[in-house]
Design a protein around this motif. Structure first.
Motif, PDB file in Angstrom:
ATOM      1  N   GLU A   1      26.440  29.687  43.685  1.00 30.80           N
ATOM      2  CA  GLU A   1      27.843  29.700  44.110  1.00 30.80           C
ATOM      3  C   GLU A   1      28.084  30.624  45.152  1.00 30.80           C
ATOM      4  OE1 GLU A   1      31.186  30.215  40.978  1.00 30.80           O
ATOM      5  OE2 GLU A   1      29.600  30.558  39.692  1.00 30.80           O
ATOM      6  N   ARG A   2      28.023  30.096  46.519  1.00 30.10           N
ATOM      7  CA  ARG A   2      28.108  31.026  47.655  1.00 30.10           C
ATOM      8  C   ARG A   2      29.391  31.387  48.029  1.00 30.10           C
ATOM      9  NH1 ARG A   2      24.121  31.707  51.192  1.00 30.10           N
ATOM     10  NH2 ARG A   2      25.538  31.275  52.962  1.00 30.10           N
ATOM     11  N   GLU A   3      30.481  30.383  47.882  1.00 27.17           N
ATOM     12  CA  GLU A   3      31.691  30.389  48.136  1.00 27.17           C
ATOM     13  C   GLU A   3      32.652  30.763  46.981  1.00 27.17           C
ATOM     14  OE1 GLU A   3      33.435  28.297  50.923  1.00 27.17           O
ATOM     15  OE2 GLU A   3      31.440  28.049  52.133  1.00 27.17           O
ATOM     16  N   LEU A   4      32.877  32.026  46.879  1.00 32.02           N
ATOM     17  CA  LEU A   4      33.566  32.642  45.809  1.00 32.02           C
ATOM     18  C   LEU A   4      34.830  32.683  46.348  1.00 32.02           C
ATOM     19  CD1 LEU A   4      30.794  35.006  44.563  1.00 32.02           C
ATOM     20  CD2 LEU A   4      31.402  32.674  43.700  1.00 32.02           C
ATOM     21  N   ASN A   5      35.758  32.565  45.310  1.00 30.04           N
ATOM     22  CA  ASN A   5      37.276  32.869  45.384  1.00 30.04           C
ATOM     23  C   ASN A   5      37.444  34.483  45.421  1.00 30.04           C
ATOM     24  OD1 ASN A   5      38.281  30.314  45.632  1.00 30.04           O
ATOM     25  ND2 ASN A   5      38.587  30.045  43.723  1.00 30.04           N
ATOM     26  N   THR A   6      38.549  34.818  46.046  1.00 29.66           N
ATOM     27  CA  THR A   6      38.549  36.272  45.990  1.00 29.66           C
ATOM     28  C   THR A   6      38.845  36.639  44.497  1.00 29.66           C
ATOM     29  OG1 THR A   6      39.753  36.400  48.191  1.00 29.66           O
ATOM     30  CG2 THR A   6      40.084  38.347  46.761  1.00 29.66           C
ATOM     31  N   THR A   7      37.990  37.971  44.265  1.00 29.51           N
ATOM     32  CA  THR A   7      38.248  38.512  42.906  1.00 29.51           C
ATOM     33  C   THR A   7      39.383  39.483  42.620  1.00 29.51           C
ATOM     34  OG1 THR A   7      36.066  38.060  42.268  1.00 29.51           O
ATOM     35  CG2 THR A   7      37.010  39.356  40.885  1.00 29.51           C
ATOM     36  N   TRP A   8      40.093  39.608  41.970  1.00 31.42           N
ATOM     37  CA  TRP A   8      41.097  40.761  41.695  1.00 31.42           C
ATOM     38  C   TRP A   8      40.288  41.620  40.848  1.00 31.42           C
ATOM     39  CZ3 TRP A   8      46.744  41.680  43.220  1.00 31.42           C
ATOM     40  CH2 TRP A   8      46.738  40.598  44.338  1.00 31.42           C
ATOM     41  N   LEU A   9      39.835  42.780  41.119  1.00 33.92           N
ATOM     42  CA  LEU A   9      38.800  43.660  40.441  1.00 33.92           C
ATOM     43  C   LEU A   9      39.599  44.338  39.345  1.00 33.92           C
ATOM     44  CD1 LEU A   9      35.928  44.777  40.494  1.00 33.92           C
ATOM     45  CD2 LEU A   9      36.853  46.653  41.556  1.00 33.92           C
ATOM     46  N   ASN A  10      39.167  44.108  38.153  1.00 38.47           N
ATOM     47  CA  ASN A  10      39.683  44.970  36.994  1.00 38.47           C
ATOM     48  C   ASN A  10      41.312  44.764  36.930  1.00 38.47           C
ATOM     49  OD1 ASN A  10      39.706  47.032  34.892  1.00 38.47           O
ATOM     50  ND2 ASN A  10      39.959  48.785  36.273  1.00 38.47           N
ATOM     51  N   CYS A  11      41.622  43.197  37.068  1.00 34.99           N
ATOM     52  CA  CYS A  11      42.967  43.184  36.904  1.00 34.99           C
ATOM     53  C   CYS A  11      42.899  42.039  35.841  1.00 34.99           C
ATOM     54  CB  CYS A  11      43.489  42.599  38.440  1.00 34.99           C
ATOM     55  SG  CYS A  11      45.108  41.818  38.103  1.00 34.99           S
ATOM     56  N   HIS A  12      44.106  41.988  35.071  1.00 31.61           N
ATOM     57  CA  HIS A  12      44.145  40.773  33.948  1.00 31.61           C
ATOM     58  C   HIS A  12      44.791  39.521  34.670  1.00 31.61           C
ATOM     59  CE1 HIS A  12      42.943  43.511  30.776  1.00 31.61           C
ATOM     60  NE2 HIS A  12      43.324  44.242  31.300  1.00 31.61           N
ATOM     61  N   THR A  13      44.171  38.585  34.913  1.00 30.28           N
ATOM     62  CA  THR A  13      44.424  37.492  35.737  1.00 30.28           C
ATOM     63  C   THR A  13      44.858  36.269  34.778  1.00 30.28           C
ATOM     64  OG1 THR A  13      42.436  37.120  36.486  1.00 30.28           O
ATOM     65  CG2 THR A  13      43.748  38.263  37.841  1.00 30.28           C
ATOM     66  N   GLU A  14      44.414  36.347  33.434  1.00 35.31           N
ATOM     67  CA  GLU A  14      44.769  35.219  32.539  1.00 35.31           C
ATOM     68  C   GLU A  14      45.947  34.947  32.371  1.00 35.31           C
ATOM     69  OE1 GLU A  14      42.245  32.933  31.592  1.00 35.31           O
ATOM     70  OE2 GLU A  14      41.169  34.145  33.103  1.00 35.31           O
TER      71      GLU A  14
END
Lengths: 97, 403, 189
Positions: free
Chosen positions: B390-403
């Motif tokens: 998986e080279r193209e990763l979406n931006t991750t919001w670190l330590n954030c509840h995104t569900e």
């Protein structure tokens, strides 16, 4: 070759003709009837409302009052403001004389 | 050993402004910058600093006062945060367009809405295109040193400099800071020579309207149009990295502390994964990189010290040349896209041959604490996904509840 | 690196004590010291924390302290309000301002416990501010005794660099008294 603008921010000298020769923008010319003009009649520095109101600063507050037609745009504000109605606006149109 | 004082970031900034002999200060207090404004007013009130402290009713006016004072030849200082900086936005363009060497601290704080008084870097990142040089500090020592350097840079390049440091994380945390002597700073920082000055014997109209095209003035000078004048600003900023590196080099020579010019590196020589961030989070990332190395992962850090002008392609490419993966941690986001630093880095890599997988993390918005161990986990998780192809990763919001 | 959390109430001086400890440790020769309040608005009387990090090398970690090696509790009533034990590493040290002995301080678990009657010392030596006993400085003496990380000499120097001479002397008297009055109990097993 014209001299280069060495300024690094917008700057200009407030001087006669800074905005170019604006006299040819005119289609009406102010003409002073000195027999009605206060400073000329009283032979002293007075009134000068034309000088005060002129947005282009082309009126010279002397005796007599003079207007620099090189730069006068012919807006007519001097004629409008003159309390003794000494200034009239005359068409520049050559065939109108 | 005892030449250091244990002080907060705000105290370090105030001390630096004093060492630079600033002559006019106009600052409006705002959390977490307030202590800095208080210290400066105390210095002026007690006579420790011979400067005029102009009390203003808001940040827009603060910058306006700075612009006026800088135009007439005074060395000026101000500081703000968050919504205060946003309120100043219009005048930031005026300062840069007028080519005034104003130095301002931005004590980084999240912007409303919703209200937050806590740290992130959305405030200064949102000022990216104002024509200001932006420098980010890792710790309180770097705050003091960067402000002194900032005046040299600003007064050489004729562009304003924003010295950014993280609110609370640095502004309210005490740590040892070594202060140079006033004499040494005066030697390093010659008096400010304005590029123009108001003079009744040589009257000038400053910042008059410029028309779309060039035009000759009454003396026959072909005056710049708006675009030429704006190009001069762009050209000055594009050429400023040379000055920034040279000032940093001379500072290191004079005071023994080298903060890295445009960017700095930590254990990157053989690094296969490079963490990148700005400000105090970049310092935290060095701790994470060390921890990753303990686990056998060849990690290093590139810290972006100057965000505008962006470090030149050559320098960026050299810093990342061996990386197989680049993991970014940003305390801001360009809504609707990704972190601004990530976009800029990718653009710098274009056509360079660097083809590392890049993974962007938005982290620590509104003061959410970001710990070294969380950076370690995030890097390991990114590496696992990259290893799976998986080279193209979406931006991750670190330590954030995104569900 | 040693990580220290101060548990107090707004107004008890936890933040200032964290600072003076950082200064003392720097004087002691530790190149890396930081001291930070819990970020945000604080109110008098509300439970607050502050933290100090002490390290041989300059500190590059500015995130909040999660787990401490040493906790200092400015007021034993906080033990019933705040989860102090949950923030201290196993084998760590908890220092409490209380008139109880360590055995009676109701701190069970794998911790060294030190107790000192800082309030009693401040009242006895008349170290008062706005009528209330000053307890943060005496606790520095308890810290020195319980951990050995900083010496009384450097605490005194740090106080003298912050306070006028007479006030520093009065504060230091309580530090010394607390050092002498601190009782310790090693972790069980």
């Amino acid at each position: 070759m014209k001299k280069k603008d060495e300024n690094i921010s917008a700057m200009c000298k407030p001087t006669v003709g800074e905005a170019g020769r604006t006299g040819d923008w005119r289609d009406l010319r102010p003409v002073i009837d000195h027999s009605k003009c206060t400073p000329f009649v009283k032979k002293k520095a007075a009134c000068y409302l034309c000088w005060l109101y002129c947005p282009e600063a082309v009126v010279k507050a002397g005796i007599p009052v003079e207007i620099d037609l090189e730069y006068c745009k012919g807006c007519g504000i001097c004629a409008e403001e003159c309390p003794s109605r000494a200034i009239s606006m005359v068409r520049e149109d050559k065939c109108n004389d | 050993m005892t030449d250091a004082r244990i002080i907060t970031g705000n105290q370090a900034a105030a001390l630096a402004a004093r060492l630079c002999d600033v002559q006019v200060i106009a600052a409006y207090p705002i959390t977490p910058q307030s202590q800095l404004a208080e210290m400066l007013s105390l210095y002026v009130e007690s006579g420790q600093l011979r400067a005029e402290y102009v009390r203003v009713e808001g940040e827009h006016s603060a910058m306006t006062v700075c612009i006026g004072a800088s135009t007439v030849g005074a060395r000026v200082f101000t500081a703000t945060s968050s919504n205060g900086l946003l309120y100043m936005h219009e005048q930031l363009h005026w300062a840069a367009g007028s080519r005034l060497p104003i130095v301002m601290c931005c004590v980084n704080r999240g912007v409303g809405a919703p209200w937050s008084i806590f740290n992130d870097q959305q405030d200064s990142l949102a000022q990216r295109d104002t024509g200001w040089i932006q420098m980010y500090c890792r710790d309180n020592q770097e705050i003091l040193d960067t402000i002194i350097q900032a005046y040299r840079i600003a007064e050489t390049v004729y562009a304003p400099v924003m010295v950014c440091y993280d609110g609370f994380v640095l502004s309210h945390t005490m740590m040892p800071v070594v202060s140079p002597t006033p004499a040494a700073v005066r030697k390093f920082l010659p008096p400010y020579k304005p590029h123009t000055i108001l003079d009744s014997n040589n009257p000038m109209t400053i910042n008059s309207v410029l028309l779309p095209n060039r035009r000759p003035d009454a003396e026959g000078v072909l005056c710049d149009g708006y675009m030429e004048m704006r190009y001069k600003l762009q050209n000055a900023l594009n050429r400023s990295p040379e000055t920034i590196r040279e000032v940093n080099r001379q500072y290191a020579e004079a005071f023994g502390r080298d903060h890295g010019g445009m960017l700095w590196t930590h254990r990157t020589e053989d690094a296969e994964v490079i963490l990148t961030s700005m400000g105090s989070l970049a310092a935290e990332a060095t701790v994470a990189a060390d921890a990753l190395r303990e686990e056998g992962i060849k990690a290093g850090v590139v810290g972006i010290r100057v965000f505008r002008p962006f470090p030149e392609k050559k320098e960026v490419v050299a810093a990342y040349r061996n990386a197989k993966a680049i993991i970014l941690f940003e305390k801001s986001v360009s809504y609707g896209y990704e972190g601004g630093l990530c976009s800029d880095l990718k653009a710098a890599f274009y056509g360079s041959g660097i083809n590392a997988a890049i993974h962007d993390h938005v982290a620590g918005l509104g003061g959410r604490d970001v710990k070294a161990r969380e950076l370690v986990e995030a890097v390991k998780s990114s590496l696992a996904r990259i290893a799976e192809g998986e080279r193209e990763l979406n931006t991750t919001w670190l330590n954030c509840h995104t569900e | 690196m040693k990580e220290i959390i101060w548990f107090g109430r707004g107004g008890q001086g936890a933040v200032v004590a964290a600072q003076i400890l950082a200064e003392s440790a720097y004087l002691e020769g530790f190149k890396g010291v930081t001291s930070a309040p819990t970020f945000g608005p604080e109110r008098r009387g509300a439970p607050v924390t502050a933290s100090t990090r002490i390290s041989e090398d300059p500190i590059r970690m500015f995130s909040q302290v999660e787990m401490a090696d040493i906790a200092i509790v400015l007021d034993d009533t906080l033990l019933g309000v705040v989860d102090v034990k949950g923030r201290v590493r196993k084998g760590g040290t908890i220092i409490v301002n209380t008139s109880c002995k360590p055995e009676d301080a109701a701190i069970n678990g794998d911790f060294d416990v030190a107790t000192v009657d800082a309030t009693g010392i401040a009242l006895k030596l008349r170290l008062l501010k706005e009528g209330a006993p000053v307890i943060n400085t005496p606790l520095l003496g308890a810290f020195a005794k319980a951990t050995g990380i900083v010496s009384l000499e450097n605490i005194e120097k740090a106080l003298r660099s912050k306070l006028p001479a007479a006030v520093a002397s009065q504060n230091f008297e309580t530090v010394r008294a607390a050092y002498e009055g601190t009782m310790t109990k090693k972790a069980q097993g």
